[in-house]
Design an enzyme around this catalytic site. Structure first.
Site, PDB file in Angstrom:
ATOM      1  N   THR A   1      -1.407   7.448  -0.533  1.00 38.81           N
ATOM      2  CA  THR A   1      -2.730   7.261  -1.171  1.00 38.81           C
ATOM      3  C   THR A   1      -3.498   6.084  -0.585  1.00 38.81           C
ATOM      4  O   THR A   1      -4.701   5.972  -0.788  1.00 38.81           O
ATOM      5  CB  THR A   1      -2.558   7.005  -2.679  1.00 38.81           C
ATOM      6  OG1 THR A   1      -1.848   5.753  -2.836  1.00 38.81           O
ATOM      7  CG2 THR A   1      -1.777   8.111  -3.357  1.00 38.81           C
TER       8      THR A   1
ATOM      9  N   ARG B   1       0.841  -1.202   0.000  1.00 38.92           N
ATOM     10  CA  ARG B   1       0.000   0.000   0.000  1.00 38.92           C
ATOM     11  C   ARG B   1       0.868   1.242   0.000  1.00 38.92           C
ATOM     12  O   ARG B   1       1.754   1.385   0.834  1.00 38.92           O
ATOM     13  CB  ARG B   1      -0.875   0.036   1.255  1.00 38.92           C
ATOM     14  CG  ARG B   1      -2.023  -0.887   1.218  1.00 38.92           C
ATOM     15  CD  ARG B   1      -3.099  -0.514   2.199  1.00 38.92           C
ATOM     16  NE  ARG B   1      -2.665   0.045   3.464  1.00 38.92           N
ATOM     17  CZ  ARG B   1      -3.502   0.433   4.415  1.00 38.92           C
ATOM     18  NH1 ARG B   1      -4.797   0.340   4.218  1.00 38.92           N
ATOM     19  NH2 ARG B   1      -3.068   0.915   5.549  1.00 38.92           N
TER      20      ARG B   1
ATOM     21  N   ASP C   1       0.457  -3.276  12.108  1.00 43.05           N
ATOM     22  CA  ASP C   1       0.901  -3.656  10.764  1.00 43.05           C
ATOM     23  C   ASP C   1       1.248  -5.147  10.760  1.00 43.05           C
ATOM     24  O   ASP C   1       2.231  -5.577  11.380  1.00 43.05           O
ATOM     25  CB  ASP C   1       2.115  -2.813  10.366  1.00 43.05           C
ATOM     26  CG  ASP C   1       2.489  -3.035   8.900  1.00 43.05           C
ATOM     27  OD1 ASP C   1       2.456  -2.058   8.137  1.00 43.05           O
ATOM     28  OD2 ASP C   1       2.789  -4.191   8.526  1.00 43.05           O
TER      29      ASP C   1
ATOM     30  N   ASP D   1       4.799  -6.183   9.438  1.00 42.84           N
ATOM     31  CA  ASP D   1       5.873  -5.848  10.387  1.00 42.84           C
ATOM     32  C   ASP D   1       5.868  -6.786  11.587  1.00 42.84           C
ATOM     33  O   ASP D   1       6.924  -7.180  12.093  1.00 42.84           O
ATOM     34  CB  ASP D   1       5.725  -4.398  10.863  1.00 42.84           C
ATOM     35  CG  ASP D   1       6.187  -3.394   9.819  1.00 42.84           C
ATOM     36  OD1 ASP D   1       6.969  -3.795   8.924  1.00 42.84           O
ATOM     37  OD2 ASP D   1       5.757  -2.228   9.882  1.00 42.84           O
TER      38      ASP D   1
END
Ligand code: PRP
Ligand code: URA
Length: 208
Positions: free
Chosen positions: A107, A103, A199, A202
Site C-alpha cells: 500500500t 512503509r 532505500d 538499507d
C-alpha cells in the site's frame, strides 16, 4: 505557506552525488549523511531563540547569549537515525525522541511500531528528521503524532524529497517549514524517489 528550503550549497550537492552513487559503501554513505546533516543543520538552526547570560572569560566578566532551550531531535526509524548524529554533534544537549514507522510494501502507507518522546516535548522545538520524503505519508503521520503530543513548533529536515511528498506535507501542514538537500523528479511505481538514492535504511544499515 511554510518555507521550503532546497539547499544548493556546493558541498551538499557534491556529497549528495556521492551518496546517490550505487557503488558508495555503507560506511561512506553513513559518514556523508552525517556531514550533510551538519551542513544543513547550520541553516536549520540559524534562528533558534537565544537568552542573555553572564559569564566570566579569563579576562573579565561579559554579557553574551546562549540557546534559550535546546531542541528535540526526532528521527523516524530507521533511516532518520542516520541524521541524528549530525544534529547531536551540533547540539550535544538536544533531547532525542524516536518514532518507528515502516512503509507497507503493497500500500506504501506507513505502519507505526514504536514511539518514545521526551516528557517535555511540547515545550521544545522539534527537528523531525528522515532522509527520504517520498509520498510524504511517513512525515505526515509523524507530525500528526507530534501534534497530538502537544508539539507546536516543528521543522522537517530531509535529504531528498519528491514533489508528491512535499505537496502532501504542505497541504496538511502549511505552517511547517521543510528543509531538504534536493528536490528530485518523481516517484516510480513502487513509490521510490527517482533518481533518488534507493532505500535509505538499507544503505545506512547494510541490510540489502
Ligand atoms: C523510508 C524512509 C521514510 C519513508 C518515506 O522508510 O526512511 O521513512 O520510507 O516514504 P514515504 O514518504 O512514502 O512515507 P521505510 O518505510 O523504508 O522504513 P525503514 O527506514 O525502516 O527502512
Ligand atoms: N524510502 C526510501 O528509502 N527511498 C525512497 O526512494 C522512498 C522511500
Amino acid at each position: 505557506m511554510s518555507k521550503l528550503k532546497v539547499f544548493s550549497h556546493p558541498l551538499i550537492t557534491h556529497k549528495l552525488a556521492m551518496m546517490r552513487d550505487k557503488n558508495t559503501s555503507c560506511k561512506d554513505f553513513r559518514e556523508l549523511l552525517t556531514e550533510i546533516t551538519m551542513l544543513m543543520g547550520y541553516e536549520v538552526t540559524a534562528d533558534l531563540p537565544m537568552e542573555d547570560v553572564e559569564i566570566e572569560t579569563p579576562m573579565c566578566p561579559m554579557k553574551t547569549q546562549m540557546l534559550a532551550k535546546t531542541p528535540a531531535i526526532v528521527p523516524i526509524l530507521r533511516a532518520g537515525l542516520g541524521m541524528t548524529d549530525g544534529f547531536l554533534r551540533l547540539i550535544p544537549n538536544a533531547r532525542v525522541g524516536h518514532i518507528g514507522l515502516y512503509r507497507d510494501p503493497e500500500t506504501h502507507l506507513p505502519v507505526p511500531y514504536y514511539c518514545k518522546l521526551p516528557d517535555d516535548i511540547s515545550e521544545r522545538l522539534v527537528l523531525l528528521v528522515d532522509p527520504m520524503i517520498a509520498t510524504g505519508g511517513s512525515i505526515v503521520d509523524a507530525v500528526d503524532f507530534l501534534k497530538k503530543e502537544g508539539c507546536n513548533e516543528i521543522r522537517i529536515v530531509g535529504l531528498i524529497a519528491a514533489p508528491e511528498g512535499i505537496k502532501a506535507v504542505q497541504e496538511k501542514y502549511p505552517d511547517i517549514d521543510i528543509f531538504v538537500g534536493a528536490l528530485d523528479e518523481k516517484l516510480n511505481e513502487h513509490a521510490y524517489i527517482v533518481p533518488g538514492l534507493g532505500d535509505a535504511g538499507d544503505r545506512i544499515f547494510g541490510t540489502k
